[in-house]
Design a protein around this motif. Structure first.
Motif, PDB file in Angstrom:
ATOM      1  N   THR A  53     -54.981   7.723  75.827  1.00 52.64           N
ATOM      2  CA  THR A  53     -53.585   7.850  75.099  1.00 52.64           C
ATOM      3  C   THR A  53     -53.711   8.532  74.198  1.00 52.64           C
ATOM      4  N   GLY A  54     -52.668   9.257  73.932  1.00 57.29           N
ATOM      5  CA  GLY A  54     -51.975  10.051  72.679  1.00 57.29           C
ATOM      6  C   GLY A  54     -51.578  11.250  72.845  1.00 57.29           C
ATOM      7  N   GLU A  55     -51.246  12.224  72.254  1.00 55.32           N
ATOM      8  CA  GLU A  55     -50.955  13.556  72.504  1.00 55.32           C
ATOM      9  C   GLU A  55     -52.176  14.265  73.119  1.00 55.32           C
ATOM     10  N   MET A  56     -53.085  13.865  72.619  1.00 53.00           N
ATOM     11  CA  MET A  56     -54.633  14.655  73.901  1.00 53.00           C
ATOM     12  C   MET A  56     -54.872  13.403  75.192  1.00 53.00           C
TER      13      MET A  56
ATOM     14  N   VAL B  29     -63.846   9.918  78.979  1.00 49.89           N
ATOM     15  CA  VAL B  29     -63.557   8.933  77.827  1.00 49.89           C
ATOM     16  C   VAL B  29     -64.949   7.851  77.468  1.00 49.89           C
ATOM     17  N   VAL B  30     -65.128   7.339  79.141  1.00 48.97           N
ATOM     18  CA  VAL B  30     -66.797   7.090  79.083  1.00 48.97           C
ATOM     19  C   VAL B  30     -67.837   7.978  78.288  1.00 48.97           C
ATOM     20  N   LYS B  31     -68.361   9.192  79.148  1.00 49.59           N
ATOM     21  CA  LYS B  31     -69.009  10.058  78.510  1.00 49.59           C
ATOM     22  C   LYS B  31     -68.845  10.042  77.179  1.00 49.59           C
ATOM     23  N   ILE B  32     -67.638  10.459  76.905  1.00 50.91           N
ATOM     24  CA  ILE B  32     -67.761  10.688  74.562  1.00 50.91           C
ATOM     25  C   ILE B  32     -68.356   8.736  73.856  1.00 50.91           C
ATOM     26  N   ILE B  33     -67.981   8.233  75.151  1.00 52.68           N
ATOM     27  CA  ILE B  33     -68.510   6.514  74.106  1.00 52.68           C
ATOM     28  C   ILE B  33     -70.057   6.599  74.223  1.00 52.68           C
ATOM     29  N   PHE B  34     -71.041   7.654  75.834  1.00 55.83           N
ATOM     30  CA  PHE B  34     -71.863   7.030  75.465  1.00 55.83           C
ATOM     31  C   PHE B  34     -72.749   9.035  74.790  1.00 55.83           C
TER      32      PHE B  34
ATOM     33  N   MET C 221     -63.880  19.049  71.324  1.00 53.55           N
ATOM     34  CA  MET C 221     -62.294  18.656  70.288  1.00 53.55           C
ATOM     35  C   MET C 221     -62.074  17.224  70.898  1.00 53.55           C
ATOM     36  N   GLU C 222     -62.696  16.851  72.425  1.00 50.33           N
ATOM     37  CA  GLU C 222     -61.994  15.508  72.451  1.00 50.33           C
ATOM     38  C   GLU C 222     -63.352  14.058  71.624  1.00 50.33           C
ATOM     39  N   THR C 223     -64.398  14.710  71.841  1.00 55.47           N
ATOM     40  CA  THR C 223     -65.044  13.245  70.736  1.00 55.47           C
ATOM     41  C   THR C 223     -64.954  13.691  69.459  1.00 55.47           C
ATOM     42  N   LEU C 224     -63.551  14.558  68.852  1.00 55.99           N
ATOM     43  CA  LEU C 224     -63.842  14.721  67.484  1.00 55.99           C
ATOM     44  C   LEU C 224     -62.366  13.224  67.245  1.00 55.99           C
ATOM     45  N   VAL C 225     -61.628  13.921  68.629  1.00 55.84           N
ATOM     46  CA  VAL C 225     -60.225  12.968  68.915  1.00 55.84           C
ATOM     47  C   VAL C 225     -60.715  11.559  68.826  1.00 55.84           C
ATOM     48  N   VAL C 226     -61.208  11.135  70.039  1.00 52.47           N
ATOM     49  CA  VAL C 226     -61.548  10.240  70.074  1.00 52.47           C
ATOM     50  C   VAL C 226     -62.444   9.141  68.920  1.00 52.47           C
ATOM     51  N   GLN C 227     -63.347   9.642  68.671  1.00 49.75           N
ATOM     52  CA  GLN C 227     -64.404   8.909  67.477  1.00 49.75           C
ATOM     53  C   GLN C 227     -63.793   8.699  66.128  1.00 49.75           C
TER      54      GLN C 227
END
Length: 350
Positions: free
Chosen positions: A42-45, A52-57, A63-69
């Motif tokens: 949740t956020g601007e993006m 999210v689960v895929k990024i965590i693993f 781009m999504e990985t950069l924002v999350v991590q």
């Protein structure tokens, strides 16, 4: 089907747990994990939960990985750790003091840690707003501040025993004194430091980075494990001094040790999350209504509830008034203050 289960590991852990409590803890764990994933996405993006689960693993898009991590995970993990620390510290205090109004912020531990951290920042910051010493000393300074207040409150509240009413009243007085000292340090320090400290004292995990998370993770995990190992002592403390002494318990020695454990948990939480209030008061009470007063299940239940409360407050704070960010402590206080008044009313009529 058995109603109770025994969990024992050598002489370190020994719990007698009913099946209902196991299901409550499991349900809360699912709720915390679910909120963790929702908050991360949740956020601007906006990011879908599955992504999210895929990024965590390690399988997300760049781009999504950069924002999350880089931006979201550090603060959300910190919110989780701060919630655990404050909730467990509050549960321990309520156990050893046998007072439903006891919590790190009510009796002044949070105020002492806050004053120590502001002093640390004032003494060891240069003109460029950078620390001239390692940030690794920050939890230690918060622990020292909380410890000084804990000892002071304990000494002043002692009169032929530890009076719950005296402890709460003296704790509130010491907390006010710590707030005055903190304000004075902010006034004497640079303007930019006062502005930052004011937001931090309210309680926020904004700006958390991975270096801070790496310090907080072992601090919280080790202290939480120690708390679980000392569950039997907390249970005995709740029986009262005379009965605890009659079964061979070193009441004062254990009480001081548990008090230091609570201050260590509070110090770590305040060092990186600021003065987030009322979590240590609310979480143990909610947990007690769900699983009872046995600390073998009360501590982990309180920890999960505390983590959920702080993560939820942080999520609301950074999304409800976007693009503005409201400190998480504002929302915990808006819930906790009425809850504290309710507890005072209930205690008076008990």
């Amino acid at each position: 089907m058995r109603k109770y289960r025994t969990f024992r590991y050598r002489n370190l852990f020994s719990y007698f747990v009913d099946n209902k409590s196991i299901w409550v803890i499991f349900s809360l764990l699912l709720a915390v994990v679910g909120l963790f994933i929702i908050s991360t996405g949740t956020g601007e993006m906006k990011i879908a939960p599955w992504n999210v689960v895929k990024i965590i693993f390690g399988y997300g898009e760049s781009m999504e990985t950069l924002v999350v991590q880089s931006f979201r995970l550090p603060r959300i993990i910190m919110a989780l750790l701060v919630g655990i620390s404050l909730a467990v510290a509050g549960a321990i205090l309520q156990g050893i003091i046998r007072n439903p109004l006891a919590s790190p912020d009510i009796i002044g531990l949070t105020g002492g840690a806050s004053a120590a951290v502001v002093l640390f920042l004032a003494l060891f910051s240069d003109s460029n707003n950078s620390l001239i010493v390692s940030i690794q000393w920050l939890p230690l300074s918060a622990f020292i501040g909380a410890t000084v207040v804990a000892i002071l409150v304990y000494i002043l509240a002692w009169k032929n025993g530890l009076s719950p009413v005296r402890l709460v009243l003296i704790g509130i007085g010491i907390s006010a004194l710590m707030q005055a000292i903190t304000t004075m340090l902010m006034i004497l320090g640079p303007i930019y430091r006062a502005s930052q400290a004011n937001i931090w004292i309210t309680g926020t995990v904004y700006g958390t980075n991975w270096d801070q998370v790496k310090l907080m993770v072992p601090w919280t995990i080790i202290l939480f494990i120690i708390s679980l190992m000392l569950v039997r002592h907390i249970n005995i403390q709740e029986l009262g001094d005379e009965l605890a002494t009659s079964v061979g318990s070193s009441v004062q020695k254990q009480r001081v040790g548990l008090l230091f454990l609570s201050t260590a948990l509070t110090g770590g939480a305040v060092a990186f999350g600021g003065g987030i209030g009322f979590v240590g008061l609310m979480a143990p009470h909610i947990a007690r209504r769900l699983v009872g007063s046995s600390f073998g299940v009360l501590l982990p239940t309180s920890a999960l509830i505390g983590a959920f409360l702080v993560m939820l407050a942080d999520l609301i704070g950074r999304t409800l008034f976007s693009p503005l960010e409201i400190p998480a402590g504002v929302f915990t206080a808006s819930i906790g203050a009425p809850y504290f008044i309710y507890l005072l009313y209930k205690t008076r009529n008990a």
